[in-house]
Design a protein around this motif. Sequence first.
Motif, PDB file in Angstrom:
ATOM      1  N   HIS A   1       8.163-107.869 -55.211  1.00 54.80           N
ATOM      2  CA  HIS A   1       6.705-107.926 -55.299  1.00 54.80           C
ATOM      3  C   HIS A   1       6.188-109.242 -54.718  1.00 54.80           C
ATOM      4  O   HIS A   1       5.243-109.266 -53.927  1.00 54.80           O
ATOM      5  CB  HIS A   1       6.241-107.823 -56.759  1.00 54.80           C
ATOM      6  N   LEU A   2       6.822-110.342 -55.107  1.00 58.70           N
ATOM      7  CA  LEU A   2       6.373-111.651 -54.635  1.00 58.70           C
ATOM      8  C   LEU A   2       6.715-111.871 -53.164  1.00 58.70           C
ATOM      9  O   LEU A   2       5.925-112.472 -52.427  1.00 58.70           O
ATOM     10  CB  LEU A   2       6.961-112.756 -55.505  1.00 58.70           C
ATOM     11  N   ALA A   3       7.858-111.359 -52.728  1.00 58.47           N
ATOM     12  CA  ALA A   3       8.217-111.467 -51.309  1.00 58.47           C
ATOM     13  C   ALA A   3       7.230-110.674 -50.459  1.00 58.47           C
ATOM     14  O   ALA A   3       6.761-111.158 -49.420  1.00 58.47           O
ATOM     15  CB  ALA A   3       9.643-110.969 -51.079  1.00 58.47           C
ATOM     16  N   ALA A   4       6.916-109.473 -50.898  1.00 63.00           N
ATOM     17  CA  ALA A   4       5.974-108.642 -50.141  1.00 63.00           C
ATOM     18  C   ALA A   4       4.605-109.309 -50.075  1.00 63.00           C
ATOM     19  O   ALA A   4       3.978-109.350 -49.012  1.00 63.00           O
ATOM     20  CB  ALA A   4       5.857-107.257 -50.781  1.00 63.00           C
ATOM     21  N   THR A   5       4.145-109.835 -51.196  1.00 65.34           N
ATOM     22  CA  THR A   5       2.834-110.475 -51.222  1.00 65.34           C
ATOM     23  C   THR A   5       2.822-111.707 -50.319  1.00 65.34           C
ATOM     24  O   THR A   5       1.860-111.934 -49.580  1.00 65.34           O
ATOM     25  CB  THR A   5       2.440-110.833 -52.663  1.00 65.34           C
ATOM     26  N   THR A   6       3.891-112.484 -50.352  1.00 61.88           N
ATOM     27  CA  THR A   6       3.987-113.661 -49.473  1.00 61.88           C
ATOM     28  C   THR A   6       4.005-113.227 -48.016  1.00 61.88           C
ATOM     29  O   THR A   6       3.278-113.776 -47.181  1.00 61.88           O
ATOM     30  CB  THR A   6       5.243-114.477 -49.814  1.00 61.88           C
ATOM     31  N   TYR A   7       4.814-112.237 -47.712  1.00 60.15           N
ATOM     32  CA  TYR A   7       4.911-111.725 -46.338  1.00 60.15           C
ATOM     33  C   TYR A   7       3.554-111.216 -45.850  1.00 60.15           C
ATOM     34  O   TYR A   7       3.104-111.560 -44.758  1.00 60.15           O
ATOM     35  CB  TYR A   7       5.959-110.606 -46.282  1.00 60.15           C
ATOM     36  N   LEU A   8       2.912-110.406 -46.659  1.00 59.15           N
ATOM     37  CA  LEU A   8       1.620-109.840 -46.256  1.00 59.15           C
ATOM     38  C   LEU A   8       0.564-110.935 -46.090  1.00 59.15           C
ATOM     39  O   LEU A   8      -0.252-110.881 -45.173  1.00 59.15           O
ATOM     40  CB  LEU A   8       1.162-108.794 -47.261  1.00 59.15           C
TER      41      LEU A   8
ATOM     42  N   ARG B   1       0.669-110.587 -42.141  1.00 61.62           N
ATOM     43  CA  ARG B   1      -0.159-109.406 -41.892  1.00 61.62           C
ATOM     44  C   ARG B   1      -1.625-109.736 -42.162  1.00 61.62           C
ATOM     45  O   ARG B   1      -2.237-109.242 -43.099  1.00 61.62           O
ATOM     46  CB  ARG B   1       0.321-108.221 -42.735  1.00 61.62           C
ATOM     47  N   LEU B   2      -2.149-110.577 -41.298  1.00 59.16           N
ATOM     48  CA  LEU B   2      -3.527-111.021 -41.443  1.00 59.16           C
ATOM     49  C   LEU B   2      -4.525-109.892 -41.188  1.00 59.16           C
ATOM     50  O   LEU B   2      -5.716-110.034 -41.481  1.00 59.16           O
ATOM     51  CB  LEU B   2      -3.800-112.202 -40.518  1.00 59.16           C
ATOM     52  N   ASP B   3      -4.023-108.777 -40.659  1.00 63.55           N
ATOM     53  CA  ASP B   3      -4.866-107.611 -40.430  1.00 63.55           C
ATOM     54  C   ASP B   3      -5.169-106.839 -41.715  1.00 63.55           C
ATOM     55  O   ASP B   3      -5.992-105.931 -41.721  1.00 63.55           O
ATOM     56  CB  ASP B   3      -4.189-106.671 -39.416  1.00 63.55           C
ATOM     57  N   ILE B   4      -4.526-107.214 -42.800  1.00 66.78           N
ATOM     58  CA  ILE B   4      -4.697-106.517 -44.072  1.00 66.78           C
ATOM     59  C   ILE B   4      -5.498-107.407 -45.021  1.00 66.78           C
ATOM     60  O   ILE B   4      -5.129-108.555 -45.267  1.00 66.78           O
ATOM     61  CB  ILE B   4      -3.333-106.159 -44.693  1.00 66.78           C
ATOM     62  N   ASP B   5      -6.587-106.875 -45.564  1.00 65.21           N
ATOM     63  CA  ASP B   5      -7.379-107.572 -46.578  1.00 65.21           C
ATOM     64  C   ASP B   5      -6.748-107.257 -47.932  1.00 65.21           C
ATOM     65  O   ASP B   5      -7.004-106.198 -48.518  1.00 65.21           O
ATOM     66  CB  ASP B   5      -8.834-107.104 -46.525  1.00 65.21           C
TER      67      ASP B   5
END
Length: 148
Positions: free
Chosen positions: A37-44, A48-52
Amino acid sequence: MTEFPVRHFLSDDAVAHIGEGLLSRTLPREEWTHEAHLAATTYLTLRRLDIDLDTELPGIISRYNESVGGVNDDTQGYHDTITRAFLRGVRLFLDEADTRRPIHELVNELLHSPMGKRDWPLRFWSKDRLMSVEARRKWIEPDLQDMP
């Protein structure tokens, strides 16, 4: 709260695997851990600046949960207050971090920081309030102290 051993990430590709697997709903369910969860949130957040994330993360996680046979209801699956609390924690951590470093190093450091601990939200919410149906369904303000 019970202490669990922290599972570290060995490469940036391992972090990208989690983040992109969440988005594409191809991540195996058993890989969707607290650390993931934390890795995904950090990665995004960083890649992935295209995702709000403030508007899209709830749907991303809910759709992923359903894609692996999970249910998002009053007792399981997506939890809005916890998700938003950890999103704030990741952002707090990254505000102070050297984000030019490899992302897996950042995630591993985050996992050992206060914001990366499983019980971090319980500094701000009582357990009963945080585990309530209302908190699962929508953001509710902390009842113990304000979040940083």
